[in-house]
Write a protein that holds these residues in place. Structure first.
Motif, short mmCIF file in Angstrom:
data_model
loop_
_atom_site.label_atom_id
_atom_site.label_comp_id
_atom_site.label_asym_id
_atom_site.label_seq_id
_atom_site.Cartn_x
_atom_site.Cartn_y
_atom_site.Cartn_z
N VAL A 121 -8.63 6.12 10.15
CA VAL A 121 -8.41 5.85 11.83
C VAL A 121 -6.98 6.66 12.67
CG1 VAL A 121 -6.45 5.21 11.56
CG2 VAL A 121 -7.51 3.87 13.58
N SER A 122 -6.46 7.39 11.55
CA SER A 122 -5.19 8.67 12.34
C SER A 122 -5.99 9.77 13.16
CB SER A 122 -5.06 9.54 11.11
OG SER A 122 -4.73 8.79 9.89
N ARG A 146 -6.72 -6.92 -4.05
CA ARG A 146 -7.17 -7.52 -2.88
C ARG A 146 -7.03 -9.10 -2.95
NH1 ARG A 146 -8.50 -3.18 -2.02
NH2 ARG A 146 -10.32 -2.52 -0.47
N PHE A 197 0.78 -1.16 -0.42
CA PHE A 197 0.01 -0.23 -0.07
C PHE A 197 0.84 1.36 0.11
CE2 PHE A 197 -1.58 3.62 2.70
CZ PHE A 197 -2.55 4.02 1.59
N PRO A 234 -12.38 6.78 5.52
CA PRO A 234 -11.61 6.00 7.06
C PRO A 234 -10.61 6.28 7.19
CG PRO A 234 -11.93 4.15 5.48
CD PRO A 234 -12.07 4.93 4.10
C1 FMN Z 1 -10.77 1.17 9.60
C2 FMN Z 1 -10.08 2.14 8.77
C3 FMN Z 1 -9.02 2.91 9.08
C4 FMN Z 1 -8.27 3.81 7.76
N1 FMN Z 1 -7.53 4.92 7.81
C5 FMN Z 1 -7.29 5.17 7.18
C6 FMN Z 1 -5.89 6.59 7.47
O1 FMN Z 1 -5.48 7.60 8.53
N2 FMN Z 1 -5.50 7.50 6.43
C7 FMN Z 1 -5.88 7.27 5.16
O2 FMN Z 1 -5.33 8.02 3.90
N3 FMN Z 1 -6.80 5.62 4.67
C8 FMN Z 1 -7.03 5.32 5.55
N4 FMN Z 1 -7.90 4.04 5.66
C9 FMN Z 1 -7.82 4.31 4.40
C10 FMN Z 1 -7.10 2.35 3.77
O3 FMN Z 1 -5.99 2.45 4.21
C11 FMN Z 1 -7.97 2.01 2.56
O4 FMN Z 1 -9.53 1.70 2.77
C12 FMN Z 1 -6.66 0.99 2.34
O5 FMN Z 1 -5.62 0.95 1.59
C13 FMN Z 1 -7.80 -0.10 0.98
O6 FMN Z 1 -7.79 0.59 -0.34
P1 FMN Z 1 -9.36 1.27 -0.85
O7 FMN Z 1 -10.52 1.55 0.08
O8 FMN Z 1 -8.80 2.27 -2.02
O9 FMN Z 1 -10.14 0.21 -1.19
C14 FMN Z 1 -8.11 2.91 6.30
C15 FMN Z 1 -9.39 2.46 5.90
C16 FMN Z 1 -10.21 1.80 7.56
C17 FMN Z 1 -10.88 0.29 6.75
#
Ligand code: FMN
Length: 227
Positions: free
Chosen positions: A170-171, A213, A97, A168
């Motif tokens: 979590v940061s 995935r 990623f 979304p």
């Molecule tokens: C619970 C959760 C927390 C996440 N936190 C962050 C975040 O803080 N910053 C960010 O840029 N992406 C965040 N993501 C995004 C993920 O990096 C992203 O969903 C993952 O790399 C898959 O990519 P896609 O959602 O584009 O398919 C988060 C995703 C989830 C589900």
């Protein structure tokens, strides 16, 4: 495939984490409609553990400013959102990623300053006009956090079906006290995550990462289905 499955599957597959938003406003009606769909998400014994602060305008900006100040303080403890060490299978996906994300931003692996600046954009909700902060009663167990995940995914899908995008995040959980003070979060609640909501800037390469995935056969085992 019937047409409902086609439509639902397409909306689900169209969701992706968006990190560059257009400034175009999101209507309050749309946000309410999205949350009205999301509240139908299932939860253990129908406990509905979700609480959300929906922020726009100067409320969102003031929180972003407070978080930018907190983020500049390098002594603030990092968020331990993954175990250390992270098992190899997870670590390799996390690294993949990072390669895709920072590669799209043209940030070198060794450029910690540029990486940190990119991470800091989280707190500006990536320029989205709406930011959401989700909290949960801290007394609840991990099973209630499962409920939360279902709620969050439902928000993201309901947003997509209205042409909106999300990230979304979590940061935000790193700054519990800053957010609690700023939003006057219910006593005993903790921040689960944040979420950006708005219209994607589809010209941005960062919004076209196509994060892969594992295929079904890599994570599912089937026994007795062909009997
Ligand atoms: C619970 C959760 C927390 C996440 N936190 C962050 C975040 O803080 N910053 C960010 O840029 N992406 C965040 N993501 C995004 C993920 O990096 C992203 O969903 C993952 O790399 C898959 O990519 P896609 O959602 O584009 O398919 C988060 C995703 C989830 C589900």
């Amino acid at each position: 495939m019937n047409s409902d499955a086609y439509i639902v599957d397409s909306v689900i597959r169209s969701r992706k984490a968006v990190r560059v938003f257009r400034p175009d406003a999101v209507s309050k009606e749309d946000v309410i409609a999205i949350l009205d769909v999301a509240r139908t998400a299932p939860s253990n014994s129908n406990t509905q553990p979700w609480r959300v602060h929906v922020l726009g305008g100067h409320f969102k900006q003031q929180l972003s400013d407070a978080l930018a100040t907190a983020y500049a303080d390098v002594t603030h403890p990092p968020l331990q959102h993954m175990p250390e060490p992270l098992p190899d299978s997870f670590r390799s996906r996390q690294e993949d990623f990072g390669v895709r994300y920072y590669g799209a931003l043209r940030i070198d692996k060794t450029d910690v300053v540029a990486r940190s600046r990119a991470t800091g954009r989280n707190f500006d909700f990536f320029g989205a006009p709406v930011g959401m902060i989700f909290t949960v009663d801290a007394c609840l167990k991990k099973y209630s956090w499962l409920d939360y995940g279902l709620f969050l995914q439902t928000i993201m899908i309901a947003a997509r079906s209205r042409g909106l995008d999300t990230c979304p995040q979590v940061s935000f959980a790193r700054y519990q006290t800053v957010i609690a003070n700023h939003l006057q979060i219910e006593p005993g609640h903790e921040v689960v995550c944040g979420m950006s909501l708005g219209y994607a800037d589809n010209d941005s390469v960062v919004n076209r990462l196509n994060i892969p995935r594992e295929s079904v056969d890599r994570f599912a085992r089937f026994d007795g289905l062909d009997e």
